[in-house]
Design a protein around this motif. Structure first.
Motif, PDB file in Angstrom:
ATOM      1  N   GLY A   1       8.810  84.083  28.656  1.00 16.39           N
ATOM      2  CA  GLY A   1       7.389  84.080  28.412  1.00 16.39           C
ATOM      3  C   GLY A   1       6.446  83.226  29.207  1.00 16.39           C
ATOM      4  O   GLY A   1       5.359  82.895  29.064  1.00 16.39           O
ATOM      5  N   SER A   2       6.939  82.727  30.256  1.00 24.04           N
ATOM      6  CA  SER A   2       6.249  81.973  31.252  1.00 24.04           C
ATOM      7  C   SER A   2       5.538  82.865  32.579  1.00 24.04           C
ATOM      8  O   SER A   2       6.170  83.615  33.006  1.00 24.04           O
ATOM      9  CB  SER A   2       7.026  80.831  31.815  1.00 24.04           C
ATOM     10  OG  SER A   2       8.140  81.456  32.809  1.00 24.04           O
ATOM     11  N   SER A   3       4.289  82.153  32.964  1.00 21.55           N
ATOM     12  CA  SER A   3       3.903  82.928  34.164  1.00 21.55           C
ATOM     13  C   SER A   3       2.736  81.773  34.683  1.00 21.55           C
ATOM     14  O   SER A   3       2.465  80.677  33.993  1.00 21.55           O
ATOM     15  CB  SER A   3       2.779  84.094  33.347  1.00 21.55           C
ATOM     16  OG  SER A   3       1.945  83.565  32.658  1.00 21.55           O
ATOM     17  N   ILE A   4       2.243  82.096  35.774  1.00 17.09           N
ATOM     18  CA  ILE A   4       1.461  81.027  36.718  1.00 17.09           C
ATOM     19  C   ILE A   4       0.413  81.873  37.378  1.00 17.09           C
ATOM     20  O   ILE A   4       1.033  82.941  38.048  1.00 17.09           O
ATOM     21  CB  ILE A   4       2.161  80.038  37.474  1.00 17.09           C
ATOM     22  CG1 ILE A   4       1.249  78.633  37.964  1.00 17.09           C
ATOM     23  CG2 ILE A   4       3.230  80.668  38.514  1.00 17.09           C
ATOM     24  CD1 ILE A   4       2.034  77.826  38.523  1.00 17.09           C
ATOM     25  N   ASN A   5      -0.753  81.397  37.670  1.00 16.02           N
ATOM     26  CA  ASN A   5      -1.810  82.092  38.067  1.00 16.02           C
ATOM     27  C   ASN A   5      -1.749  81.928  39.668  1.00 16.02           C
ATOM     28  O   ASN A   5      -1.145  80.898  40.211  1.00 16.02           O
ATOM     29  CB  ASN A   5      -3.122  82.112  37.484  1.00 16.02           C
ATOM     30  CG  ASN A   5      -3.844  80.788  37.985  1.00 16.02           C
ATOM     31  OD1 ASN A   5      -2.962  79.688  38.061  1.00 16.02           O
ATOM     32  ND2 ASN A   5      -4.892  80.623  37.769  1.00 16.02           N
ATOM     33  N   THR A   6      -2.465  82.665  40.397  1.00 17.23           N
ATOM     34  CA  THR A   6      -2.983  82.441  41.750  1.00 17.23           C
ATOM     35  C   THR A   6      -3.729  81.139  41.959  1.00 17.23           C
ATOM     36  O   THR A   6      -4.624  80.945  41.184  1.00 17.23           O
ATOM     37  CB  THR A   6      -3.356  83.611  42.545  1.00 17.23           C
ATOM     38  OG1 THR A   6      -2.684  84.558  42.476  1.00 17.23           O
ATOM     39  CG2 THR A   6      -3.934  83.247  43.988  1.00 17.23           C
ATOM     40  N   PRO A   7      -3.431  80.263  42.895  1.00 19.03           N
ATOM     41  CA  PRO A   7      -4.419  78.773  42.962  1.00 19.03           C
ATOM     42  C   PRO A   7      -5.653  79.414  43.038  1.00 19.03           C
ATOM     43  O   PRO A   7      -6.206  80.272  43.938  1.00 19.03           O
ATOM     44  CB  PRO A   7      -3.832  78.345  44.214  1.00 19.03           C
ATOM     45  CG  PRO A   7      -2.159  78.571  44.237  1.00 19.03           C
ATOM     46  CD  PRO A   7      -2.296  80.145  43.833  1.00 19.03           C
ATOM     47  N   TYR A   8      -6.733  78.475  42.419  1.00 13.33           N
ATOM     48  CA  TYR A   8      -7.933  78.837  42.641  1.00 13.33           C
ATOM     49  C   TYR A   8      -8.720  77.992  43.166  1.00 13.33           C
ATOM     50  O   TYR A   8      -8.753  76.563  42.877  1.00 13.33           O
ATOM     51  CB  TYR A   8      -8.699  79.116  41.074  1.00 13.33           C
ATOM     52  CG  TYR A   8      -9.877  79.807  41.026  1.00 13.33           C
ATOM     53  CD1 TYR A   8      -9.784  81.168  40.253  1.00 13.33           C
ATOM     54  CD2 TYR A   8     -11.018  79.377  41.363  1.00 13.33           C
ATOM     55  CE1 TYR A   8     -11.184  81.809  40.186  1.00 13.33           C
ATOM     56  CE2 TYR A   8     -12.271  80.011  41.272  1.00 13.33           C
ATOM     57  CZ  TYR A   8     -12.317  81.261  40.656  1.00 13.33           C
ATOM     58  OH  TYR A   8     -13.346  81.738  40.521  1.00 13.33           O
ATOM     59  N   PRO A   9      -9.584  78.175  44.263  1.00 11.86           N
ATOM     60  CA  PRO A   9      -9.895  77.112  45.198  1.00 11.86           C
ATOM     61  C   PRO A   9     -11.374  76.385  44.296  1.00 11.86           C
ATOM     62  O   PRO A   9     -12.060  77.241  43.533  1.00 11.86           O
ATOM     63  CB  PRO A   9     -10.705  77.976  46.544  1.00 11.86           C
ATOM     64  CG  PRO A   9     -10.720  79.282  45.893  1.00 11.86           C
ATOM     65  CD  PRO A   9      -9.664  79.665  44.741  1.00 11.86           C
ATOM     66  N   ASN A  10     -11.403  74.987  44.417  1.00  6.49           N
ATOM     67  CA  ASN A  10     -12.509  74.376  44.021  1.00  6.49           C
ATOM     68  C   ASN A  10     -13.589  74.150  45.083  1.00  6.49           C
ATOM     69  O   ASN A  10     -13.250  74.364  46.128  1.00  6.49           O
ATOM     70  CB  ASN A  10     -12.166  72.997  43.514  1.00  6.49           C
ATOM     71  CG  ASN A  10     -10.962  73.207  42.389  1.00  6.49           C
ATOM     72  OD1 ASN A  10     -10.966  74.108  41.229  1.00  6.49           O
ATOM     73  ND2 ASN A  10      -9.830  72.309  42.289  1.00  6.49           N
ATOM     74  N   LYS A  11     -14.852  73.714  44.455  1.00  8.18           N
ATOM     75  CA  LYS A  11     -16.003  73.514  45.557  1.00  8.18           C
ATOM     76  C   LYS A  11     -15.637  72.539  46.514  1.00  8.18           C
ATOM     77  O   LYS A  11     -16.364  72.330  47.415  1.00  8.18           O
ATOM     78  CB  LYS A  11     -17.159  73.169  44.805  1.00  8.18           C
ATOM     79  CG  LYS A  11     -17.664  74.441  43.915  1.00  8.18           C
ATOM     80  CD  LYS A  11     -18.839  74.399  43.087  1.00  8.18           C
ATOM     81  CE  LYS A  11     -19.300  75.542  42.399  1.00  8.18           C
ATOM     82  NZ  LYS A  11     -20.962  75.345  41.903  1.00  8.18           N
ATOM     83  N   ASP A  12     -14.490  71.373  46.140  1.00 12.35           N
ATOM     84  CA  ASP A  12     -14.528  70.240  47.130  1.00 12.35           C
ATOM     85  C   ASP A  12     -13.352  70.885  48.019  1.00 12.35           C
ATOM     86  O   ASP A  12     -12.754  69.926  48.702  1.00 12.35           O
ATOM     87  CB  ASP A  12     -14.113  69.088  46.452  1.00 12.35           C
ATOM     88  CG  ASP A  12     -13.036  69.145  45.500  1.00 12.35           C
ATOM     89  OD1 ASP A  12     -12.196  70.133  45.342  1.00 12.35           O
ATOM     90  OD2 ASP A  12     -12.656  68.207  44.603  1.00 12.35           O
TER      91      ASP A  12
END
Length: 246
Positions: free
Chosen positions: A150-161
């Motif tokens: 039941g585990s999952s992880i998303n694609t890294p999401y870039p922050n503005k910094d």
């Protein structure tokens, strides 16, 4: 005409609509081990490729009309990942001594998606942000034992910094006394970061407090006494003055 900003980082493409009411993003990121392809809108994921499970994922809420990306979207993501790694190879060949920047996660939080009700299905969320480069590795435990179901992880999401945010999820059924943890590993960390979540029975509403005696009458009486004293003092003053005049 929409203005577009383009950020290229090791074949990670970020597209932002600068003069519109909404912001859309398409990320293609890779290393020799990891890779991610994702579409997002207003900092929410619409679609991403899960290369470990070899499938595409659309984590869109059920209350909106689903936004589709067409047949063959996953195959296109695989092709984009191959191109990304080729570009990465050429970049490393041309920049042999480029500095390796590393920023450890600045924040790790664990919380539930919905309000906890015992024996009712829920989702634990491990929110990791402020790290560079991507990705992080997140592992889960239940009562001290590693769990992956039941585990999952998303694609890294870039922050503005320039750093990244990544969210791992674990589907679970809350049971009284269970203890869950998410452990985060990253290149910039000397030791893993671990956050725990204890399943507890929701607190019962507090017993209403016994109404306290109103202070209104007491204040009113005090004011009346003061006014009475002032009136008495005024009467004595006028009596004494009248006596002097006789």
């Amino acid at each position: 005409m929409k203005m577009k900003k383009l950020l290229l980082f090791l074949s990670c493409v970020l597209c932002v609509s600068a003069d519109a009411l909404h912001e859309d993003i398409h990320v293609i990121g890779c290393s020799y081990i990891h890779g991610g392809v994702m579409f997002g809108l207003d900092r929410e994921e619409l679609w991403y490729a899960d290369f470990e499970k070899q499938m595409d994922v659309s984590p869109q809420p059920t209350f909106i009309q689903p936004i589709g990306f067409g047949a063959g979207a996953y195959e296109a993501a695989v092709s984009n990942l191959d191109t990304c790694r080729q570009n990465l190879h050429f970049t490393r060949e041309s920049l042999k001594d480029y500095p390796a920047q590393r920023d450890a996660p600045s924040g790790v939080m664990i919380y539930t998606r919905n309000e906890v009700e015992l024996t009712v299905k829920n989702t634990l969320i491990c929110h990791v942000t402020g790290f560079y480069p991507a990705p992080v590795k997140v592992s889960w435990t239940k009562n001290g034992r590693i769990t992956t179901e039941g585990s999952s992880i998303n694609t890294p999401y870039p922050n503005k910094d320039g750093t990244f945010t990544q969210i791992a999820r674990l589907k679970f059924i809350p049971q009284q006394g269970d203890v869950y943890s998410c452990t985060v590993e990253h290149l910039a960390l000397t030791d893993p970061l671990t956050k725990t979540y204890n399943v507890e029975t929701p607190e019962t509403p507090e017993t209403p407090e016994t109404p306290k005696p109103s202070v209104g009458p007491a204040v009113f009486c005090a004011v009346a006494v003061i006014i009475g004293l002032l009136s008495a003092a005024g009467g004595i003053f006028f009596i004494l003055k009248a006596n002097k005049c006789i």
